[in-house]
Design an enzyme around this catalytic site. Sequence first.
Site, short mmCIF file in Angstrom:
data_model
loop_
_atom_site.label_atom_id
_atom_site.label_comp_id
_atom_site.label_asym_id
_atom_site.label_seq_id
_atom_site.Cartn_x
_atom_site.Cartn_y
_atom_site.Cartn_z
N ASP A 75 -3.09 -7.37 -2.13
CA ASP A 75 -3.82 -6.51 -1.20
C ASP A 75 -5.31 -6.90 -1.11
OD1 ASP A 75 -4.16 -4.52 0.63
OD2 ASP A 75 -4.09 -2.86 -0.82
N ARG A 111 -10.66 -11.39 1.26
CA ARG A 111 -11.56 -12.37 0.64
C ARG A 111 -10.96 -13.77 0.66
NH1 ARG A 111 -11.78 -8.94 -4.77
NH2 ARG A 111 -11.43 -7.34 -3.17
N LYS A 120 0.84 -1.20 0.00
CA LYS A 120 0.00 0.00 0.00
C LYS A 120 0.88 1.26 0.00
CE LYS A 120 -4.00 -1.86 2.57
NZ LYS A 120 -5.08 -1.60 1.61
N1 BES Z 1 -8.21 -3.76 4.14
C1 BES Z 1 -8.41 -3.27 2.82
C2 BES Z 1 -9.70 -2.47 2.67
C3 BES Z 1 -9.79 -1.17 3.44
C4 BES Z 1 -9.48 0.02 2.81
C5 BES Z 1 -10.25 -1.15 4.72
C6 BES Z 1 -9.60 1.21 3.50
C7 BES Z 1 -10.37 0.04 5.41
C8 BES Z 1 -10.06 1.21 4.81
C9 BES Z 1 -8.46 -4.42 1.83
O1 BES Z 1 -7.76 -5.56 2.16
C10 BES Z 1 -7.91 -3.92 0.53
O2 BES Z 1 -6.79 -3.54 0.52
N2 BES Z 1 -8.72 -3.92 -0.50
C11 BES Z 1 -8.34 -3.45 -1.78
C12 BES Z 1 -8.83 -4.43 -2.82
C13 BES Z 1 -8.25 -4.27 -4.18
C14 BES Z 1 -6.76 -4.55 -4.18
C15 BES Z 1 -8.94 -5.21 -5.12
C16 BES Z 1 -8.96 -2.07 -2.00
O3 BES Z 1 -10.04 -1.82 -1.49
O4 BES Z 1 -8.34 -1.24 -2.62
ZN ZN Z 2 -7.48 -5.87 4.21
ZN ZN Z 3 -5.69 -5.44 1.55
#
Ligand code: BES
Ligand code: ZN
Ligand code: ZN
Length: 489
Positions: free
Chosen positions: A336, A340, A266
């Site tokens: 990331d 899921r 990230k």
């Molecule tokens: N933990 C994150 C989602 C998240 C984002 C929670 C902001 C709280 C605040 C999750 O694991 C993630 O990173 N999701 C990605 C998915 C993508 C890579 C398909 C996202 O939402 O960008």
């Molecule tokens: Zn996450």
């Molecule tokens: Zn994530």
Amino acid sequence: MLKSVDLKKCQISTLVIPVCEDQKIHNIKSIISLIELGKEKQEFQGKKDEKIVLYNPPNIKAERVVFMGLGKLSQIDLEKLRIFAGNAVKYCVKAGLKEVLIAAPLAKALPLETENRLTALFEGAFLGNHIFDKYKKEKKAPLKKIEVLAGAGTAKKYNKLSHQIEIICKGTVLAREWVSTPSNDKKPAVFANGIISLAKTAGLKTTLLDEKFLQVNKFGGILAVAAGSNARPRMVILEYKAGNAEKTVALVGKGVTFDSGGINLKSADGLTGMKMDMSGAATVAGAMIALAKLKPKINIIGVMPLVENMPSGKAIRPGDIIKTWAGQSVEIGNTDAEGRLILADALAYVIKEYKPQAVIDLATLTGACVVALGEKIAGVFGSDNNLTDLIIKSGKKTHERCWPMPMPDDYKELLKSDFADLCNMSSSRWGGAITAALFLADFVKNTPWAHIDIAGPAYIKKSDAYCEPGGTGFGVRLLCDLIQKMQGI
Ligand code: BES
Ligand code: ZN
Ligand code: ZN
């Protein structure tokens, strides 16, 4: 506690009275005359956010009476009562007081049920009294005693209510503290042990699945996400058995103790706050512990897959193909999109092993859901309208708001992989919360199921009336209300 006292005779330290601008909302005579006295001061008319304090007012034995304005009658709802009670308690904490008596506005003019009014007041007060200062040298003292004032009949009729609300709010506080705890102090093994020890005390049956068990039994999703971290994964299962109840509900919570994104690291901005990525697990654990004490007539299973998502030489890479517990192969489009993967294993496992009549998962699953609904509202997805409707109703009642989201069949296309049964990332930039839910659906099959994406409301950066910055415990009150509704169905 709900209390009825003679204000003329009983010595009180602090009495807080909510005041409406344009109507009488109290039905205790001495309170009504106190408000008249308060409103004699021109700076206080009961307008929203107005406040005055009278010291040793005549005719009653109170050291101080705090009047807080609620505004116009038409604007008062249950959430306004929670906010009022939270502010009342915070005022007293800040002033260094030890206890408070809050006058419940119980007059008929206010079109809200008595039980709901009292519940909202207790919730706001108990939650507003929570301070997370474990890591600070300088501590604030929370109030030692919170009481709500009502007439004798009401106090008798609802004498058990405050205890029930306290149990639920303690569940919320547990979830808040786990979420606010930094990731270095809640690695999967530590978090798992913390949950298990409190769950045991609450009388729940507990099972701890360690890395060995997960390996032998091929929990490929969980192991794939955990691969990059030195901290090894766990899965916690909590069971509540209700005498001879036939129905079982399963609750599943995402427990990523830190989400760095993995090899798809990230950004600096994206990394901040990612200690909260185990909020789903914290909510399930907090709710299970509260429910164990509330004893609803329905069996409940809580499942929490716990991992840390880190980049390293051992981490999974984009393009890798893994095999989930259920058997589907998954191509890693993005490391990331890890939530899921662990939920896929946990959902399929709990459905196969426990055959629940309904499954609900809670997860900080996608940033896309926060884009869609903002930071205060969760998205609800599901295969069963009865279940999602019940969740939305409980969300309204508890003000843990949920909004229904679609799961269009044709979007499943977006999760196709050239090499594996599924890809963990959508081929489209858009609709990320929906494609994440569709991915999970593939592991649920026909069991009635709902998924609540709490990425927005699980955490707040600025304090509000009854929550300090950090974990909010979102979902604990909702789940307790929901389970109590479901026992009758
Ligand atoms: N933990 C994150 C989602 C998240 C984002 C929670 C902001 C709280 C605040 C999750 O694991 C993630 O990173 N999701 C990605 C998915 C993508 C890579 C398909 C996202 O939402 O960008
Ligand atoms: Zn996450
Ligand atoms: Zn994530």
